[in-house]
Write a protein that holds these residues in place. Structure first.
Motif, PDB file in Angstrom:
ATOM      1  N   ALA A  94       0.822  -1.213   0.000  1.00  0.00           N
ATOM      2  CA  ALA A  94       0.000   0.000   0.000  1.00  0.00           C
ATOM      3  C   ALA A  94       0.857   1.264   0.000  1.00  0.00           C
ATOM      4  N   ASP A  95       1.973   1.237   0.756  1.00  0.00           N
ATOM      5  CA  ASP A  95       2.820   2.439   0.812  1.00  0.00           C
ATOM      6  C   ASP A  95       3.953   2.413  -0.211  1.00  0.00           C
ATOM      7  N   LYS A  96       3.884   1.470  -1.158  1.00  0.00           N
ATOM      8  CA  LYS A  96       4.820   1.372  -2.282  1.00  0.00           C
ATOM      9  C   LYS A  96       6.236   0.954  -1.877  1.00  0.00           C
ATOM     10  N   SER A  97       6.397   0.451  -0.650  1.00  0.00           N
ATOM     11  CA  SER A  97       7.705  -0.086  -0.260  1.00  0.00           C
ATOM     12  C   SER A  97       7.965  -1.403  -0.989  1.00  0.00           C
ATOM     13  N   VAL A  98       6.885  -2.149  -1.222  1.00  0.00           N
ATOM     14  CA  VAL A  98       6.941  -3.377  -2.017  1.00  0.00           C
ATOM     15  C   VAL A  98       6.091  -3.145  -3.265  1.00  0.00           C
ATOM     16  N   ILE A  99       6.634  -3.509  -4.411  1.00  0.00           N
ATOM     17  CA  ILE A  99       5.968  -3.243  -5.688  1.00  0.00           C
ATOM     18  C   ILE A  99       5.588  -4.550  -6.369  1.00  0.00           C
ATOM     19  N   ILE A 100       4.340  -4.623  -6.841  1.00  0.00           N
ATOM     20  CA  ILE A 100       3.893  -5.776  -7.630  1.00  0.00           C
ATOM     21  C   ILE A 100       4.339  -5.543  -9.070  1.00  0.00           C
TER      22      ILE A 100
ATOM     23  N   VAL B 173       2.651 -14.151  -8.370  1.00  0.00           N
ATOM     24  CA  VAL B 173       2.841 -12.710  -8.316  1.00  0.00           C
ATOM     25  C   VAL B 173       4.320 -12.415  -8.110  1.00  0.00           C
ATOM     26  N   ALA B 174       4.868 -11.532  -8.952  1.00  0.00           N
ATOM     27  CA  ALA B 174       6.279 -11.161  -8.881  1.00  0.00           C
ATOM     28  C   ALA B 174       6.401  -9.847  -8.110  1.00  0.00           C
ATOM     29  N   LEU B 175       7.289  -9.830  -7.111  1.00  0.00           N
ATOM     30  CA  LEU B 175       7.403  -8.693  -6.202  1.00  0.00           C
ATOM     31  C   LEU B 175       8.835  -8.194  -6.105  1.00  0.00           C
ATOM     32  N   SER B 176       8.967  -6.904  -5.854  1.00  0.00           N
ATOM     33  CA  SER B 176      10.279  -6.339  -5.563  1.00  0.00           C
ATOM     34  C   SER B 176      10.113  -5.282  -4.487  1.00  0.00           C
ATOM     35  N   SER B 177      11.206  -4.863  -3.875  1.00  0.00           N
ATOM     36  CA  SER B 177      11.146  -3.839  -2.837  1.00  0.00           C
ATOM     37  C   SER B 177      12.052  -2.678  -3.210  1.00  0.00           C
ATOM     38  N   ILE B 178      11.787  -1.512  -2.615  1.00  0.00           N
ATOM     39  CA  ILE B 178      12.584  -0.330  -2.929  1.00  0.00           C
ATOM     40  C   ILE B 178      13.802  -0.233  -2.021  1.00  0.00           C
ATOM     41  N   SER B 179      13.892  -1.125  -1.031  1.00  0.00           N
ATOM     42  CA  SER B 179      15.010  -1.096  -0.091  1.00  0.00           C
ATOM     43  C   SER B 179      15.505  -2.505   0.182  1.00  0.00           C
ATOM     44  N   PRO B 180      16.833  -2.679   0.296  1.00  0.00           N
ATOM     45  CA  PRO B 180      17.364  -4.011   0.616  1.00  0.00           C
ATOM     46  C   PRO B 180      16.982  -4.480   2.016  1.00  0.00           C
ATOM     47  N   ASN B 181      16.490  -3.557   2.832  1.00  0.00           N
ATOM     48  CA  ASN B 181      16.084  -3.902   4.196  1.00  0.00           C
ATOM     49  C   ASN B 181      14.664  -4.471   4.265  1.00  0.00           C
ATOM     50  N   ILE B 182      13.967  -4.437   3.141  1.00  0.00           N
ATOM     51  CA  ILE B 182      12.587  -4.938   3.103  1.00  0.00           C
ATOM     52  C   ILE B 182      12.548  -6.222   2.290  1.00  0.00           C
ATOM     53  N   ASP B 183      12.045  -7.271   2.889  1.00  0.00           N
ATOM     54  CA  ASP B 183      11.882  -8.560   2.212  1.00  0.00           C
ATOM     55  C   ASP B 183      10.517  -8.570   1.531  1.00  0.00           C
ATOM     56  N   PRO B 184      10.459  -8.477   0.196  1.00  0.00           N
ATOM     57  CA  PRO B 184       9.158  -8.402  -0.474  1.00  0.00           C
ATOM     58  C   PRO B 184       8.310  -9.658  -0.288  1.00  0.00           C
ATOM     59  N   ILE B 185       8.961 -10.812  -0.257  1.00  0.00           N
ATOM     60  CA  ILE B 185       8.215 -12.068  -0.102  1.00  0.00           C
ATOM     61  C   ILE B 185       7.692 -12.202   1.324  1.00  0.00           C
ATOM     62  N   GLY B 186       8.570 -11.993   2.305  1.00  0.00           N
ATOM     63  CA  GLY B 186       8.162 -12.106   3.697  1.00  0.00           C
ATOM     64  C   GLY B 186       7.086 -11.107   4.063  1.00  0.00           C
ATOM     65  N   SER B 187       7.210  -9.877   3.558  1.00  0.00           N
ATOM     66  CA  SER B 187       6.205  -8.855   3.841  1.00  0.00           C
ATOM     67  C   SER B 187       4.843  -9.248   3.281  1.00  0.00           C
TER      68      SER B 187
ATOM     69  N   ASN C 181      -4.387 -20.765  -4.621  1.00  0.00           N
ATOM     70  CA  ASN C 181      -3.014 -20.909  -4.136  1.00  0.00           C
ATOM     71  C   ASN C 181      -2.144 -19.828  -4.772  1.00  0.00           C
ATOM     72  N   ILE C 182      -1.503 -18.994  -3.943  1.00  0.00           N
ATOM     73  CA  ILE C 182      -0.753 -17.845  -4.451  1.00  0.00           C
ATOM     74  C   ILE C 182       0.740 -18.044  -4.221  1.00  0.00           C
ATOM     75  N   ASP C 183       1.523 -18.077  -5.296  1.00  0.00           N
ATOM     76  CA  ASP C 183       2.977 -18.178  -5.215  1.00  0.00           C
ATOM     77  C   ASP C 183       3.568 -16.769  -5.278  1.00  0.00           C
ATOM     78  N   ALA C 184       4.265 -16.358  -4.246  1.00  0.00           N
ATOM     79  CA  ALA C 184       4.962 -15.072  -4.226  1.00  0.00           C
ATOM     80  C   ALA C 184       6.394 -15.278  -4.686  1.00  0.00           C
ATOM     81  N   ILE C 185       6.827 -14.550  -5.711  1.00  0.00           N
ATOM     82  CA  ILE C 185       8.135 -14.725  -6.338  1.00  0.00           C
ATOM     83  C   ILE C 185       8.869 -13.383  -6.339  1.00  0.00           C
ATOM     84  N   GLU C 186      10.157 -13.429  -6.056  1.00  0.00           N
ATOM     85  CA  GLU C 186      10.945 -12.199  -6.116  1.00  0.00           C
ATOM     86  C   GLU C 186      11.254 -11.865  -7.573  1.00  0.00           C
TER      87      GLU C 186
END
Length: 366
Positions: A223-229, A242-256, A276-281
């Protein structure tokens, strides 16, 4: 007749419309009423006078040269020769317009009824335009409303914000059943005007945008764009990637996105009938992205050729790569945008080609 300034303010407040837009529509209503009363062969102009708070209405005639062919045309009433104009106004010039003040109120009840009808029509059109603009800008957003009707084609009609949207059967997850009065979440798929100039809002529970909107509502980091779909692919009600990335190395996109003990992603899965949802970096490197998308299969290598990803894989991993009914390879292809071919490592060329054909059949459902 009620003061026009009061009418404008009342309409703007009651309908929640910008007062300047209402003024413009009221002026249009006056012009259309004048055409009804005085005839549409003339041109008219309506002006809102800020001092008197009234609409001033004028009939306008364009001054043209004496030999202008429009003086003898079908719209001759809209024009006057410079010679005749000079008789009325010595300072008249070609290109100017002579204006004659009109008083609609002098026509009494007939004018009042005609004006009221025009006002209602143009204000309703303005209201519809604003609604159209509002919800067009909200395509991809979640709506939450009550089921009010289900027709014979199993189209579900849902009311929200005093509007009625519709969800065709194809936009409903397989085996979903709704009842009148049930509260339903969906995403706005499109907003359009039908042949009768009515606003139509189509909603869906099967589009990837619905999954994205649910994740955004459930995961604060999205929601706050720290993790991007970055990409999303679904076979509704069965499985999604769903493929995810984060704007900071301190944020785990999958774990979040997954949450502690899967609480976040499980809540989304529940809304999607157990999908069933697979979260992928996400990776910008195509070969790495393909290898992650084809998980849980473990592959040996990936080679990209134009729009095709050729994957070399051990025989025991092939069924995992393809998945039940070809779901896994189809989702991987949808997520990455590549046509995927599987080649089993260590087999003959003939068998390799056969393996590749089988994977393509699984991908396209042939």
């Amino acid at each position: 007749m009620e003061r026009i300034s009061d009418i404008i303010e009342s309409m703007a407040n009651e309908k929640g419309l910008p007062i300047e837009d209402v003024k413009e529509r009221v002026k249009t209503a006056f012009v259309q009423t004048a055409k009804r009363i005085y005839g549409d062969e003339h041109d008219y102009e309506a002006i809102y006078d800020e001092e008197s708070k009234k609409i001033l209405l004028f009939q306008k005639t364009l001054i043209v040269k004496n030999d202008d062919e429009r003086l003898d045309g079908e719209d001759s009433a809209k024009f006057i020769s410079i010679k005749d104009a000079k008789k009325l106004d010595s300072g008249a010039e070609v290109g100017d317009a002579l204006s004659y003040a009109l008083d609609i109120e002098s026509f009494g009840r007939t004018a009042s009824l005609a004006l009221a009808k025009e006002l209602n029509y143009h204000i309703q059109r303005l209201l519809e335009e604003k609604i159209f603009e509002k919800y067009t800008s909200q395509v991809g957003n979640i709506v939450f409303g009550s089921v009010v009707h289900i027709d014979n084609d199993e189209t579900t009609f849902i009311e929200f914000d005093d509007l009625r949207a519709y969800m065709p059967r194809k936009n409903r997850i397989k085996n979903e059943k709704f009842k009148v009065g049930q509260m339903v979440k969906a995403v706005i798929k499109r907003v359009y005007i039908d042949n009768r100039n009515n606003i139509k809002i189509e909603i869906s529970r099967t589009t990837p945008k619905f999954l994205e909107a649910l994740l955004e509502a459930s995961v604060p980091e999205i929601a706050d764009k720290s993790v991007i779909i970055r990409a999303c692919a679904r076979i509704p009600g069965r499985r999604a990637k769903v493929a995810l990335s984060s704007i900071s190395p301190n944020i785990d996109p999958i774990g979040s996105t997954v949450g502690v003990k899967g609480v976040r992603i499980n809540a989304v899965s529940k809304e999607l009938c157990g999908e069933n949802i697979d979260a992928i970096e996400f990776s910008a490197e195509p070969t790495l992205m393909v290898s992650r998308a084809i998980a849980p299969a473990i592959i040996n290598s990936v080679k990209i050729e134009d729009n095709k990803a050729i994957i070399h894989i051990n025989p025991e991993q092939k069924s995992k790569a393809i998945g039940k009914d070809g779901i896994n390879i189809r989702l991987a292809s949808m997520l990455t945008g590549f046509e995927i071919e599987l080649i089993e490592t260590g087999l003959t060329n003939e068998t390799k080609n056969s393996g590749g054909l089988e994977s393509l059949k699984a991908l396209f459902g042939e």
